[in-house]
Design a protein around this motif. Structure first.
Motif, PDB file in Angstrom:
ATOM      1  N   PRO A 154       0.847  -1.185   0.000  1.00 51.44           N
ATOM      2  CA  PRO A 154       0.000   0.000   0.000  1.00 51.44           C
ATOM      3  C   PRO A 154       0.893   1.248   0.000  1.00 51.44           C
ATOM      4  O   PRO A 154       2.100   1.132   0.230  1.00 51.44           O
ATOM      5  CB  PRO A 154      -0.774  -0.117   1.315  1.00 51.44           C
ATOM      6  N   GLY A 155       0.309   2.413  -0.271  1.00 57.14           N
ATOM      7  CA  GLY A 155       1.069   3.659  -0.156  1.00 57.14           C
ATOM      8  C   GLY A 155       1.673   4.129  -1.466  1.00 57.14           C
ATOM      9  O   GLY A 155       2.406   5.107  -1.498  1.00 57.14           O
ATOM     10  N   VAL A 156       1.355   3.442  -2.581  1.00 57.24           N
ATOM     11  CA  VAL A 156       1.866   3.866  -3.884  1.00 57.24           C
ATOM     12  C   VAL A 156       1.088   5.108  -4.327  1.00 57.24           C
ATOM     13  O   VAL A 156      -0.137   5.158  -4.189  1.00 57.24           O
ATOM     14  CB  VAL A 156       1.711   2.731  -4.926  1.00 57.24           C
ATOM     15  N   GLN A 157       1.795   6.112  -4.849  1.00 53.80           N
ATOM     16  CA  GLN A 157       1.146   7.316  -5.362  1.00 53.80           C
ATOM     17  C   GLN A 157       0.095   6.903  -6.380  1.00 53.80           C
ATOM     18  O   GLN A 157       0.372   6.048  -7.228  1.00 53.80           O
ATOM     19  CB  GLN A 157       2.220   8.195  -6.013  1.00 53.80           C
ATOM     20  N   ARG A 158      -1.111   7.494  -6.323  1.00 54.51           N
ATOM     21  CA  ARG A 158      -2.207   6.916  -7.104  1.00 54.51           C
ATOM     22  C   ARG A 158      -1.986   6.954  -8.617  1.00 54.51           C
ATOM     23  O   ARG A 158      -2.526   6.124  -9.344  1.00 54.51           O
ATOM     24  CB  ARG A 158      -3.545   7.525  -6.712  1.00 54.51           C
ATOM     25  N   HIS A 159      -1.157   7.883  -9.128  1.00 53.69           N
ATOM     26  CA  HIS A 159      -0.896   7.894 -10.566  1.00 53.69           C
ATOM     27  C   HIS A 159       0.096   6.794 -10.976  1.00 53.69           C
ATOM     28  O   HIS A 159       0.345   6.594 -12.158  1.00 53.69           O
ATOM     29  CB  HIS A 159      -0.348   9.253 -11.010  1.00 53.69           C
ATOM     30  N   PHE A 160       0.683   6.114  -9.998  1.00 49.56           N
ATOM     31  CA  PHE A 160       1.698   5.094 -10.303  1.00 49.56           C
ATOM     32  C   PHE A 160       1.202   3.670 -10.043  1.00 49.56           C
ATOM     33  O   PHE A 160       1.994   2.735 -10.024  1.00 49.56           O
ATOM     34  CB  PHE A 160       2.971   5.339  -9.465  1.00 49.56           C
ATOM     35  N   ASN A 245      13.286  -3.790   0.818  1.00 48.79           N
ATOM     36  CA  ASN A 245      12.965  -2.630   1.641  1.00 48.79           C
ATOM     37  C   ASN A 245      13.214  -1.343   0.852  1.00 48.79           C
ATOM     38  O   ASN A 245      14.362  -1.010   0.559  1.00 48.79           O
ATOM     39  CB  ASN A 245      13.839  -2.690   2.903  1.00 48.79           C
ATOM     40  N   TYR A 246      12.127  -0.655   0.462  1.00 46.65           N
ATOM     41  CA  TYR A 246      12.247   0.597  -0.301  1.00 46.65           C
ATOM     42  C   TYR A 246      10.963   1.389  -0.133  1.00 46.65           C
ATOM     43  O   TYR A 246       9.921   0.808   0.151  1.00 46.65           O
ATOM     44  CB  TYR A 246      12.547   0.305  -1.784  1.00 46.65           C
ATOM     45  N   PRO A 247      11.013   2.743  -0.329  1.00 38.76           N
ATOM     46  CA  PRO A 247       9.792   3.544  -0.169  1.00 38.76           C
ATOM     47  C   PRO A 247       8.737   3.151  -1.201  1.00 38.76           C
ATOM     48  O   PRO A 247       9.056   3.025  -2.386  1.00 38.76           O
ATOM     49  CB  PRO A 247      10.268   4.981  -0.391  1.00 38.76           C
ATOM     50  N   ALA A 248       7.501   2.947  -0.753  1.00 38.00           N
ATOM     51  CA  ALA A 248       6.439   2.430  -1.629  1.00 38.00           C
ATOM     52  C   ALA A 248       5.948   3.471  -2.631  1.00 38.00           C
ATOM     53  O   ALA A 248       5.558   3.136  -3.746  1.00 38.00           O
ATOM     54  CB  ALA A 248       5.273   1.954  -0.785  1.00 38.00           C
ATOM     55  N   GLU A 249       6.000   4.744  -2.254  1.00 39.99           N
ATOM     56  CA  GLU A 249       5.339   5.809  -3.000  1.00 39.99           C
ATOM     57  C   GLU A 249       5.689   5.843  -4.498  1.00 39.99           C
ATOM     58  O   GLU A 249       4.816   5.925  -5.348  1.00 39.99           O
ATOM     59  CB  GLU A 249       5.703   7.154  -2.352  1.00 39.99           C
ATOM     60  N   ASP A 250       6.986   5.773  -4.802  1.00 35.15           N
ATOM     61  CA  ASP A 250       7.422   5.895  -6.192  1.00 35.15           C
ATOM     62  C   ASP A 250       7.422   4.581  -6.967  1.00 35.15           C
ATOM     63  O   ASP A 250       8.030   4.481  -8.031  1.00 35.15           O
ATOM     64  CB  ASP A 250       8.800   6.555  -6.270  1.00 35.15           C
TER      65      ASP A 250
END
Ligand code: NAG
Length: 362
Positions: A154-160, A245-250
């Motif tokens: 979860p936490g992925v930017q919605r356009h991605f 382990n990496y930030p989910a957003e991008d």
């Protein structure tokens, strides 16, 4: 001197307390950790950190401090570029109808520079309409359906949310592609880049650039990639996307930076001319523009309206014009380039588009 005064001298010795002794030093070191001492220590520490940050912040990188120094061509003219091969492809993606006209326009600009590679458009059949796939591929892309790879966290930017599907590029080994240049749909090509297909590396990309404090970074932007296909590598990556382990957003860009961070070949900025470069350094952009290969429309998307919504074909010119004032008019030249590429595309493929419009929109 009587008995009494002798005693008082002795008493003085007995009362003697050295100015320094073990006991005192431990007592003193205990006393160092008083609230006042901690406050002073913290204040000194914070001042040092602040001064260091100020120094780093006011010392621009060589890129923010760009000067027009190097006048030589990017490629060495003495080195021959290997002949075209059917194993090379330029690949783009269509995950939503809203990007169909952009993919078509990108295709036209690749045709114009006489790229020797074949053109493949990967697309998600469940997310795109037959009409949009038809419009997008009208300029010569072979449409290739792929299976969506859902975000593992979860936490992925919605356009991605569909962007993990980009990993399917490695799967194109299956259709005989060995070497490919991937371009996001929001790019345009201005110069042939056939030289990239003979890179011996497995993976190459252009460093990213941000408008905030991060500025020019060591990590790469995933809007343009060079890669050698491999179903084995795809399998390995997919096995690791959920546990690494990496930030989910991008999304996939973040994962790919972690997967290939150590070995990614850094490509020159001219292969991914991110509009953010212009915002950071007009001088660098001016020099890049003279012979740029790819412009990446990151900060302004001429073909979208509102929140990533589709623009009907007959409203596209008007939509491009409505974007001219964005960022204080900084990107007027680049928007005019896009408008020109679109005008040529519409002129040449207008009839094909009209036939596509008759197809189902869902
Ligand atoms: C591409 O090829 C055409 C036809 O051979 C030629 O007229 C045109 O100048 C070429 N364009 C470039 C950019 O090399």
């Amino acid at each position: 001197m009587g008995q009494f005064s002798k005693l008082s001298v002795l008493r003085r010795y007995i009362d003697y307390v050295p100015l320094w002794n073990e006991q005192l030093s431990t007592a003193k070191s205990k006393r160092r950790w008083t609230p006042g001492g901690i406050a002073i220590g913290l204040s000194i520490f914070l001042n040092v950190v602040f001064l260091w940050r100020w120094w780093v912040g006011t010392t621009p990188t060589a890129l923010d401090n760009y000067q027009s120094l190097n006048v030589y061509s990017l490629l060495d003219p003495a080195v021959a570029i290997p002949a075209a091969s059917s194993e090379n492809a330029v690949v783009t993606s269509l995950y939503t109808d809203a990007f169909a006209t952009a993919v078509a326009t990108l295709g036209h600009t690749i045709n114009k520079v006489n790229s020797s590679a074949s053109k493949v458009m990967i697309y998600l059949p469940e997310k795109t309409s037959p009409r949009a796939v038809c419009i997008a591929s009208a300029t010569g892309w072979s449409a290739y359906p792929i299976a969506r790879i859902p975000p593992p966290h979860p936490g992925v930017q919605r356009h991605f949310l569909d962007q993990y599907s980009k990993l399917q590029l490695w799967d194109l080994e299956k259709i005989g592609i060995k070497s490919l240049v991937y371009l996001d749909a929001d790019t345009l090509v201005f110069q042939n880049f056939d030289e990239l297909f003979s890179l011996p590396y497995r993976f190459a990309a252009v460093p990213d650039v941000f408008l905030d404090d991060r500025g020019f970074v060591a990590g790469f932007n995933a809007g343009m990639l060079f890669l050698r296909t491999s179903r084995e590598v795809l399998k390995d990556m997919v096995a690791k996307i959920a546990t690494a382990n990496y930030p989910a957003e991008d999304a996939e860009q973040s994962f790919l930076n972690h997967y290939f961070g150590k070995e990614a070949l850094r490509l020159p900025f001219t292969y991914n001319g991110n509009l953010a470069i212009k915002k950071r350094s007009k001088a660098m952009w001016a020099d890049l523009r003279e012979s740029i290969h790819v412009v990446h429309y990151t900060l302004v998307k001429p073909f979208l309206q509102g929140d990533y919504a589709e623009v009907p074909i007959n409203k596209l010119e008007k939509n491009i014009n409505s974007k001219m004032g964005k960022h204080g008019g900084l990107f007027a030249d680049e928007l005019n380039d896009w408008a020109e590429a679109w005008a040529e595309t519409k002129e040449k493929y207008g009839e094909a588009f009209a036939e596509c419009e008759a197809l189902s929109s869902s």
